[in-house]
Write an enzyme that holds these catalytic residues in place. Structure first.
Site, PDB file in Angstrom:
ATOM      1  N   TYR A 159     -40.092-107.840 -48.618  1.00 14.23           N
ATOM      2  CA  TYR A 159     -38.852-107.848 -49.377  1.00 14.23           C
ATOM      3  C   TYR A 159     -39.011-107.097 -50.726  1.00 14.23           C
ATOM      4  O   TYR A 159     -38.141-106.290 -51.183  1.00 14.23           O
ATOM      5  CB  TYR A 159     -38.447-109.157 -49.825  1.00 14.23           C
ATOM      6  CG  TYR A 159     -37.093-109.675 -50.760  1.00 14.23           C
ATOM      7  CD1 TYR A 159     -35.864-109.374 -49.910  1.00 14.23           C
ATOM      8  CD2 TYR A 159     -37.220-109.893 -52.181  1.00 14.23           C
ATOM      9  CE1 TYR A 159     -34.833-109.593 -50.827  1.00 14.23           C
ATOM     10  CE2 TYR A 159     -36.090-110.013 -52.699  1.00 14.23           C
ATOM     11  CZ  TYR A 159     -34.701-109.951 -52.271  1.00 14.23           C
ATOM     12  OH  TYR A 159     -33.895-110.266 -53.015  1.00 14.23           O
ATOM     13  N   ALA A 183     -41.376-104.816 -51.198  1.00 12.95           N
ATOM     14  CA  ALA A 183     -41.419-103.391 -51.193  1.00 12.95           C
ATOM     15  C   ALA A 183     -40.043-102.691 -50.886  1.00 12.95           C
ATOM     16  O   ALA A 183     -39.747-101.634 -51.459  1.00 12.95           O
ATOM     17  CB  ALA A 183     -42.358-103.132 -49.960  1.00 12.95           C
TER      18      ALA A 183
HETATM   19  P1  NDP Z   1     -26.811-114.017 -49.440  1.00 16.37           P
HETATM   20  O1  NDP Z   1     -27.715-114.531 -48.329  1.00 16.37           O
HETATM   21  O2  NDP Z   1     -26.018-115.419 -50.027  1.00 16.37           O
HETATM   22  O3  NDP Z   1     -25.694-113.358 -48.642  1.00 16.37           O
HETATM   23  C1  NDP Z   1     -26.270-112.206 -48.071  1.00 16.37           C
HETATM   24  C2  NDP Z   1     -24.952-111.280 -47.764  1.00 16.37           C
HETATM   25  O4  NDP Z   1     -25.439-109.994 -46.992  1.00 16.37           O
HETATM   26  C3  NDP Z   1     -24.045-111.866 -46.881  1.00 16.37           C
HETATM   27  O5  NDP Z   1     -22.732-111.596 -47.149  1.00 16.37           O
HETATM   28  C4  NDP Z   1     -24.414-111.257 -45.502  1.00 16.37           C
HETATM   29  O6  NDP Z   1     -23.178-111.244 -44.551  1.00 16.37           O
HETATM   30  C5  NDP Z   1     -24.736-109.796 -45.797  1.00 16.37           C
HETATM   31  N1  NDP Z   1     -25.754-109.394 -44.874  1.00 16.37           N
HETATM   32  C6  NDP Z   1     -26.894-109.746 -44.402  1.00 16.37           C
HETATM   33  N2  NDP Z   1     -27.590-108.817 -43.428  1.00 16.37           N
HETATM   34  C7  NDP Z   1     -26.628-107.854 -43.244  1.00 16.37           C
HETATM   35  C8  NDP Z   1     -26.456-106.888 -42.369  1.00 16.37           C
HETATM   36  N3  NDP Z   1     -27.404-106.419 -41.713  1.00 16.37           N
HETATM   37  N4  NDP Z   1     -25.245-106.023 -42.417  1.00 16.37           N
HETATM   38  C9  NDP Z   1     -24.367-106.309 -43.100  1.00 16.37           C
HETATM   39  N5  NDP Z   1     -24.388-107.619 -43.879  1.00 16.37           N
HETATM   40  C10 NDP Z   1     -25.550-108.245 -44.174  1.00 16.37           C
HETATM   41  O7  NDP Z   1     -27.397-113.324 -50.312  1.00 16.37           O
HETATM   42  P2  NDP Z   1     -27.391-113.193 -51.917  1.00 16.37           P
HETATM   43  O8  NDP Z   1     -25.931-112.944 -52.433  1.00 16.37           O
HETATM   44  O9  NDP Z   1     -28.253-114.203 -52.755  1.00 16.37           O
HETATM   45  O10 NDP Z   1     -28.081-111.716 -52.002  1.00 16.37           O
HETATM   46  C11 NDP Z   1     -27.123-110.622 -52.419  1.00 16.37           C
HETATM   47  C12 NDP Z   1     -28.185-109.533 -52.889  1.00 16.37           C
HETATM   48  O11 NDP Z   1     -28.770-109.645 -54.024  1.00 16.37           O
HETATM   49  C13 NDP Z   1     -29.228-108.962 -51.901  1.00 16.37           C
HETATM   50  O12 NDP Z   1     -29.565-107.851 -51.540  1.00 16.37           O
HETATM   51  C14 NDP Z   1     -30.170-109.800 -52.357  1.00 16.37           C
HETATM   52  O13 NDP Z   1     -31.743-109.234 -51.892  1.00 16.37           O
HETATM   53  C15 NDP Z   1     -30.048-109.642 -53.950  1.00 16.37           C
HETATM   54  N6  NDP Z   1     -30.818-110.454 -54.752  1.00 16.37           N
HETATM   55  C16 NDP Z   1     -30.570-111.878 -54.935  1.00 16.37           C
HETATM   56  C17 NDP Z   1     -31.246-112.991 -55.545  1.00 16.37           C
HETATM   57  C18 NDP Z   1     -30.813-114.224 -55.623  1.00 16.37           C
HETATM   58  O14 NDP Z   1     -31.349-114.976 -56.354  1.00 16.37           O
HETATM   59  N7  NDP Z   1     -29.998-114.759 -54.613  1.00 16.37           N
HETATM   60  C19 NDP Z   1     -32.010-112.152 -56.549  1.00 16.37           C
HETATM   61  C20 NDP Z   1     -32.304-110.906 -56.326  1.00 16.37           C
HETATM   62  C21 NDP Z   1     -31.520-110.109 -55.621  1.00 16.37           C
HETATM   63  P3  NDP Z   1     -23.236-112.103 -43.260  1.00 16.37           P
HETATM   64  O15 NDP Z   1     -23.666-113.557 -43.520  1.00 16.37           O
HETATM   65  O16 NDP Z   1     -21.682-112.010 -42.902  1.00 16.37           O
HETATM   66  O17 NDP Z   1     -23.812-111.530 -42.206  1.00 16.37           O
END
Ligand code: NDP
Length: 251
Positions: free
Chosen positions: A159, A161
């Site tokens: 993650y 990386a």
């Molecule tokens: P969640 O797990 O709550 O939500 C992830 C979202 O990404 C969902 O809407 C999911 O859609 C979608 N998703 C996952 N895989 C795919 C895919 N292959 N194609 C399309 N959509 C996809 O994550 P967060 O809201 O917490 O995170 C959002 C972003 O913020 C991410 O990039 C995460 O790395 C980053 N982030 C989050 C932090 C945190 O503390 N929460 C901290 C730092 C960064 P569905 O369920 O419909 O598949």
């Protein structure tokens, strides 16, 4: 929390990947409330319907199912945004996953899956959207990275990386696209309360608090507000930057 009463994004076309839950869902709401035409992706149709309803402006929202790591899904998402919003002004690469594990136990599949969704997905979406963004008078790419991409984290080599890769990618495309009037920035959330962070082992959240000078966990709205600023005309002279939204974890 409501985002109403702030500057308008009327007529602006915004594409959010992973808008069905968490930070992405807050982004859908933040932009839809401001009058933007928001197209968002994800894989869960039921959660997508909830996200559109929760925005309070379902007519401004359009969901297109798709996996960001697949080139055809990226094309379909960009086409849908162009159709829904009459062009494309703002791309937010937010979709992301974790497959945590210590290096010695991390399988190749865990590495590949995280790289495919987080890093390759960001590349595919940006490449596919670039031509459309260049046609906009306010083209913006905003990539969601993580403080983990800046400081590392035991158990998250894949993650971290992928998120560090997003930083290098963002700075490179900021240089490439600047001449075409498109800015590219990254937002690095710290510990934000979403499904992704819901499974922390007992006690881990408490020890994390010790690392956060502002003394609280982040909310999805904390992140959305900064993304909205980067998408606004006021941020037109900001490019190639990584903005942590982390309560001061990384300084
Ligand atoms: P969640 O797990 O709550 O939500 C992830 C979202 O990404 C969902 O809407 C999911 O859609 C979608 N998703 C996952 N895989 C795919 C895919 N292959 N194609 C399309 N959509 C996809 O994550 P967060 O809201 O917490 O995170 C959002 C972003 O913020 C991410 O990039 C995460 O790395 C980053 N982030 C989050 C932090 C945190 O503390 N929460 C901290 C730092 C960064 P569905 O369920 O419909 O598949």
């Amino acid at each position: 929390m409501s985002f109403e009463g702030v500057e308008s994004f009327a007529g602006v076309s915004v594409l959010v990947t992973g808008g069905t839950r968490g930070i992405g869902r807050a982004l859908v709401k933040a932009f839809a409330e401001r009058g933007a035409k928001v197209t968002f992706t994800g894989t869960n149709e039921a959660a997508a319907n909830e996200a559109a309803a929760e925005s309070g402006h379902p007519d401004n929202c359009r969901f297109i199912a798709g996996d960001v790591s697949q080139a055809d899904s990226a094309s379909a998402a960009v086409d849908a945004a162009v159709e829904h919003g009459g062009g494309l002004d703002v791309l937010i690469n937010n979709a992301g996953i974790t497959r945590d594990g210590l290096l010695m136990r991390m399988g190749e599949d865990d590495w590949n899956k995280v790289m495919d969704v987080n890093l390759k997905g960001t590349f595919l979406m940006t490449k596919t959207a670039a031509r459309r963004l260049m046609k906009s008078r306010r083209g913006r790419v905003i990539n969601i990275t993580s403080v983990v991409g800046l400081m590392g984290n035991a158990g998250q080599a894949n993650y971290a990386a992928s998120k560090a890769g997003i930083v290098g990618f963002t700075k490179s495309i900021a240089r490439e696209l600047a001449g075409r009037g498109v800015t590219a920035n990254a937002v690095a959330p710290g510990y934000i309360q979403t499904d992704m962070t819901a499974d922390l082992p007992e006690g881990a959240a408490d020890s994390l608090m010790g690392l956060i000078p502002l003394g609280r966990l982040g909310t999805v709205e904390d992140v959305a507000e900064v993304v909205v600023f980067l998408a606004s005309p006021e941020a037109g002279y900001v490019t190639g930057q990584v903005i942590p939204v982390d309560g001061g974890m990384v300084m």
